[in-house]
Design a protein around this motif. Structure first.
Motif, PDB file in Angstrom:
ATOM      1  N   PHE A 219       1.745  -3.127  11.848  1.00  0.00           N
ATOM      2  CA  PHE A 219       1.591  -2.045  10.873  1.00  0.00           C
ATOM      3  C   PHE A 219       0.434  -1.127  11.261  1.00  0.00           C
ATOM      4  O   PHE A 219       0.558   0.092  11.220  1.00  0.00           O
ATOM      5  N   PHE A 220      -0.687  -1.735  11.655  1.00  0.00           N
ATOM      6  CA  PHE A 220      -1.858  -0.910  11.964  1.00  0.00           C
ATOM      7  C   PHE A 220      -1.810  -0.341  13.381  1.00  0.00           C
ATOM      8  O   PHE A 220      -2.267   0.773  13.609  1.00  0.00           O
ATOM      9  N   SER A 221      -1.261  -1.099  14.330  1.00  0.00           N
ATOM     10  CA  SER A 221      -1.316  -0.601  15.709  1.00  0.00           C
ATOM     11  C   SER A 221      -0.091   0.223  16.082  1.00  0.00           C
ATOM     12  O   SER A 221      -0.193   1.165  16.869  1.00  0.00           O
ATOM     13  N   HIS A 222       1.071  -0.097  15.505  1.00  0.00           N
ATOM     14  CA  HIS A 222       2.278   0.675  15.830  1.00  0.00           C
ATOM     15  C   HIS A 222       3.057   1.038  14.576  1.00  0.00           C
ATOM     16  O   HIS A 222       4.205   0.585  14.415  1.00  0.00           O
ATOM     17  N   PRO A 223       2.463   1.833  13.683  1.00  0.00           N
ATOM     18  CA  PRO A 223       3.243   2.226  12.501  1.00  0.00           C
ATOM     19  C   PRO A 223       4.520   2.942  12.928  1.00  0.00           C
ATOM     20  O   PRO A 223       4.495   3.752  13.843  1.00  0.00           O
TER      21      PRO A 223
ATOM     22  N   GLY B 232      -3.737   7.569   8.621  1.00  0.00           N
ATOM     23  CA  GLY B 232      -4.690   8.583   9.074  1.00  0.00           C
ATOM     24  C   GLY B 232      -5.649   8.994   7.966  1.00  0.00           C
ATOM     25  O   GLY B 232      -6.817   9.318   8.211  1.00  0.00           O
ATOM     26  N   GLN B 233      -5.157   8.942   6.715  1.00  0.00           N
ATOM     27  CA  GLN B 233      -6.008   9.350   5.590  1.00  0.00           C
ATOM     28  C   GLN B 233      -6.960   8.253   5.131  1.00  0.00           C
ATOM     29  O   GLN B 233      -8.048   8.547   4.648  1.00  0.00           O
TER      30      GLN B 233
ATOM     31  N   CYS C 191       0.845  -1.191   0.000  1.00  0.00           N
ATOM     32  CA  CYS C 191       0.000   0.000   0.000  1.00  0.00           C
ATOM     33  C   CYS C 191       0.881   1.241   0.000  1.00  0.00           C
ATOM     34  O   CYS C 191       2.104   1.148   0.114  1.00  0.00           O
ATOM     35  N   GLY C 192       0.238   2.383  -0.138  1.00  0.00           N
ATOM     36  CA  GLY C 192       0.984   3.647  -0.189  1.00  0.00           C
ATOM     37  C   GLY C 192       0.247   4.636  -1.054  1.00  0.00           C
ATOM     38  O   GLY C 192      -0.645   4.260  -1.810  1.00  0.00           O
TER      39      GLY C 192
END
Ligand code: ADP
Ligand code: MG
Length: 262
Positions: free
Chosen positions: A245-249, A259-260, A55-56
């Protein structure tokens, strides 16, 4: 910026099918479109059976990276080895790689003048030289697996977007790929059709297929990804398990991106 054309010096590893072996190894890949640097020192090793979600932000180089893996795009520096075969400018080698890698695109890319069944049997008959009867049988098996065998004799335009994308997945599977790559397979779909395509991808993941999926479907990432790769500005910024990745980026750019979209 200087575009380098250094010869690649990688030596392909031995091809093997055992789980845990390396399916794709991207090492120090740089790519330019003219003066514009689109990939910068990209490194990624994908193990056989692994499910990777990429993703990105738009324009970060996700499509370009996976297109380099099956030689749809040339790159100027670094090396990519797919199932023990080096992706080079050697056309014979490129054919070898493409035979092992199935690709599903955002826009389905079905042949409009061929029926669903003919879309699925074209490459097996013409590339693999498979007898038509056998190709038909295999295609019907995969169309059943994506749950649209009854559409076999229709043309793509007669199908919904979700059905067309499932045909595209079945078509790729008909070539018995060792690796499946998806480039935003649900982005062109109406919302009510996203789930049927994701369900197909989940059941494919359950078969142990090695998968590289560019997608922003974060529910899918949580459900099936072994690792999530985040790209920004032509670089891999972060690679982590979905939980981390989702909890501690780790990176500010990852936090901004999440956030977006979440
Ligand atoms: P993503 O898939 O992450 O949205 P892409 O890999 O499609 O990003 O594109 C990365 C960058 O390369 C973008 O800035 C895009 O405009 C540029 N780009 C992509 N394809 C080409 C091309 N054929 N020629 C020139 N620039 C390109
Ligand atoms: Mg893209």
């Amino acid at each position: 910026m200087v575009v380098t054309t250094e010869p690649r010096t990688d030596t392909p590893a031995a091809a093997s099918d055992a789980p845990g072996d390396v399916a794709v190894k991207i090492s120090g890949v740089y790519k330019w479109f003219g003066e514009f640097q689109v990939l910068s020192d990209v490194n990624l090793e994908v193990t056989r059976g692994e499910r990777i979600v990429i993703c990105g932000p738009s324009g970060s180089g996700k499509s370009t990276m996976i297109r380099c893996v099956n030689a749809l795009e040339p790159f100027q520096r670094g090396s990519i080895v797919v199932d023990g075969v080096s992706v080079t400018d050697d056309l014979k080698r490129i054919d070898e790689v493409r035979r092992e890698v199935g690709m599903v695109f955002q826009q389905f890319n079905l042949f409009p003048h061929l029926t669903v069944l003919q879309n699925c049997t074209l490459a097996p008959i013409h590339v693999r030289k498979m007898p038509r009867k056998e190709a038909d049988e295999i295609a019907m098996r995969y169309l059943a697996r994506v749950r649209i065998p009854e559409q076999a004799n229709k043309y793509p335009a007669q199908l919904s977007g979700g059905q067309q994308q499932r045909v595209a997945i079945a078509r790729a599977l008909c070539m018995s790929p060792k690796i499946m790559m998806f480039d935003e397979p649900t982005s062109a779909l109406d919302p009510e059709m996203v789930k049927e395509v994701l369900d197909t991808m989940v059941s494919l993941a359950e078969t142990g297929m090695t998968m590289l999926c560019v997608t922003h479907e974060m529910g899918f990432a949580r459900q099936v990804a072994d690792r999530v790769v985040f790209m920004d500005a032509g670089q891999i910024v972060e690679i982590n398990t979905p939980e981390e990745f989702f909890s501690h980026p780790q990176h500010e750019r990852t936090k901004t991106f999440l956030g977006q979209i979440l």
